[in-house]
Design an enzyme around this catalytic site. Structure first.
Site, PDB file in Angstrom:
ATOM      1  CG  ASN A  10      -1.707   1.245   1.396  1.00 52.74           C
ATOM      2  OD1 ASN A  10      -1.812   2.035   0.452  1.00 52.74           O
ATOM      3  ND2 ASN A  10      -2.284   1.444   2.567  1.00 52.74           N
ATOM      4  CE  LYS A  12      -0.138   3.524   4.576  1.00 55.74           C
ATOM      5  NZ  LYS A  12      -0.086   3.693   6.018  1.00 55.74           N
ATOM      6  CG  HIS A  97      -5.850   2.302   5.083  1.00 54.18           C
ATOM      7  ND1 HIS A  97      -5.400   3.333   5.875  1.00 54.18           N
ATOM      8  CD2 HIS A  97      -4.852   1.401   5.038  1.00 54.18           C
ATOM      9  CE1 HIS A  97      -4.163   3.051   6.276  1.00 54.18           C
ATOM     10  NE2 HIS A  97      -3.814   1.894   5.788  1.00 54.18           N
ATOM     11  CD  GLU A  99      -2.920   5.970   6.347  1.00 54.12           C
ATOM     12  OE1 GLU A  99      -2.899   5.959   5.106  1.00 54.12           O
ATOM     13  OE2 GLU A  99      -2.031   5.452   7.047  1.00 54.12           O
ATOM     14  CD  GLU A 169      -3.672  -2.043   7.472  1.00 51.38           C
ATOM     15  OE1 GLU A 169      -2.511  -2.225   7.081  1.00 51.38           O
ATOM     16  OE2 GLU A 169      -4.362  -1.078   7.112  1.00 51.38           O
ATOM     17  N   GLY A 175       2.327   2.718  10.608  1.00 52.76           N
ATOM     18  CA  GLY A 175       3.295   3.785  10.394  1.00 52.76           C
ATOM     19  C   GLY A 175       4.017   4.230  11.654  1.00 52.76           C
ATOM     20  CB  SER A 215       5.055  -1.346  12.096  1.00 47.85           C
ATOM     21  OG  SER A 215       4.681   0.020  12.264  1.00 47.85           O
TER      22      SER A 215
HETATM   23  P1  PGA Z   1       2.775   0.595   7.622  1.00 49.53           P
HETATM   24  O1  PGA Z   1       1.321   0.839   6.953  1.00 49.53           O
HETATM   25  O2  PGA Z   1       3.280  -0.715   7.085  1.00 49.53           O
HETATM   26  O3  PGA Z   1       3.596   1.768   7.164  1.00 49.53           O
HETATM   27  O4  PGA Z   1       2.571   0.556   9.094  1.00 49.53           O
HETATM   28  C1  PGA Z   1       0.412  -0.232   6.826  1.00 49.53           C
HETATM   29  C2  PGA Z   1      -0.873   0.251   6.221  1.00 49.53           C
HETATM   30  O5  PGA Z   1      -1.314   1.373   6.539  1.00 49.53           O
HETATM   31  O6  PGA Z   1      -1.500  -0.457   5.422  1.00 49.53           O
END
Ligand code: PGA
Length: 254
Positions: A10, A12, A97, A99, A169, A175, A215
């Site tokens: 992903n 983003k 997601h 976000e 998640e 992140g 992460s």
């Molecule tokens: P990350 O993001 O691996 O940077 O923690 C995962 C995601 O938001 O799908």
């Protein structure tokens, strides 16, 4: 039940068309060595889907969008429809997601409309769920996941669910560099699978792939993917460099 791993990048809001091509030219050679054991998916931003789609047309790596509209066409400024995604060779779409939920205010009902629109267009949803740290520490983990699963997947048939990937998640792990421990993740995944069994039956629940996200890195993918109910990963930061994404995939079988 043997479930094939599915690991998705992903990106983003990173990588325009030129960087997308650069990444794929470095990443694609040799990736077919792993794709009998693991489905590999890349989700660039929508403006880079065409460039990626052209390179992935004959590839074992699948193309995913990061969002789609719940509407067919018309006066929806800024939105991208499922038929537009079809035209670019898109196979998956990430929906729900955290976000999108927290920054763009997408609620379960909207996410559900998008999931159903995607399925109607033969796009496989990567349906994301997860709790905040306050919800976990307040003892509300199960309630939050139950509501997200029930409302986000409302009105899906068993066949629809067979075509859907779930991504657990935990928001506090996205992140942040803080990963859920393999035990915490396994416990949440087993709970999500039990919710799916209640809603869609044991047989469907046993074959749905549930990715872990938050992460995931080359250094922790082995222990996470080694858990019985973890069937892959949704990867942000560690998917931005071809070498790191490839190492994360290779280590998933270690
Ligand atoms: P990350 O993001 O691996 O940077 O923690 C995962 C995601 O938001 O799908």
């Amino acid at each position: 039940m043997e479930r094939k791993l599915i690991i998705a990048a992903n990106w983003k809001m990173n990588k325009g068309p030129a960087e997308t091509v650069e990444f794929l030219e470095a990443f694609l050679p040799g990736v077919d060595a792993v794709t009998d054991r693991c489905d590999v998916v890349v989700a660039p931003p929508s403006v880079s889907l065409a460039a990626a789609g052209a390179l992935l047309a004959d590839s074992v790596v699948a193309l995913s969008a990061q969002n789609c509209s719940q509407f067919d066409e018309g006066a929806f400024t800024g939105e991208v429809s499922t038929s537009m995604l079809n035209e670019l060779g898109t196979q998956y779409v990430i929906l729900g997601h955290s976000e999108r939920r927290s920054i763009f205010g997408e609620e379960d009902a909207v996410i559900n409309a998008k999931v159903r629109k995607a399925l109607a267009a033969d796009l496989k949803p990567i349906f994301c769920i997860g709790e905040t740290i306050e919800e976990r520490e307040g003892g509300r983990l199960e309630d939050v996941l139950r509501t997200q699963v029930r409302d986000g997947l409302a009105e899906l048939s068993a066949q629809d669910m067979n075509d859907t990937v779930v991504a657990y998640e935990p928001v506090w792990a996205i992140g942040t560099g803080v990963t859920a421990s393999p035990e915490q993740a396994q416990e949440a995944h087993a709970f999500v699978r039990s919710l799916l069994a209640d809603l869609f039956g044991a047989e469907v629940a046993a074959q749905v792939r549930i990715q872990y996200g938050g992460s995931v890195k080359p250094g922790n993918s082995a222990e996470l993917m080694g858990q019985p109910d973890i069937d892959g990963a949704l990867v942000g930061g560690a998917s931005l460099e071809p070498d790191s994404f490839r190492a994360l995939i290779d280590n998933a079988f270690a």
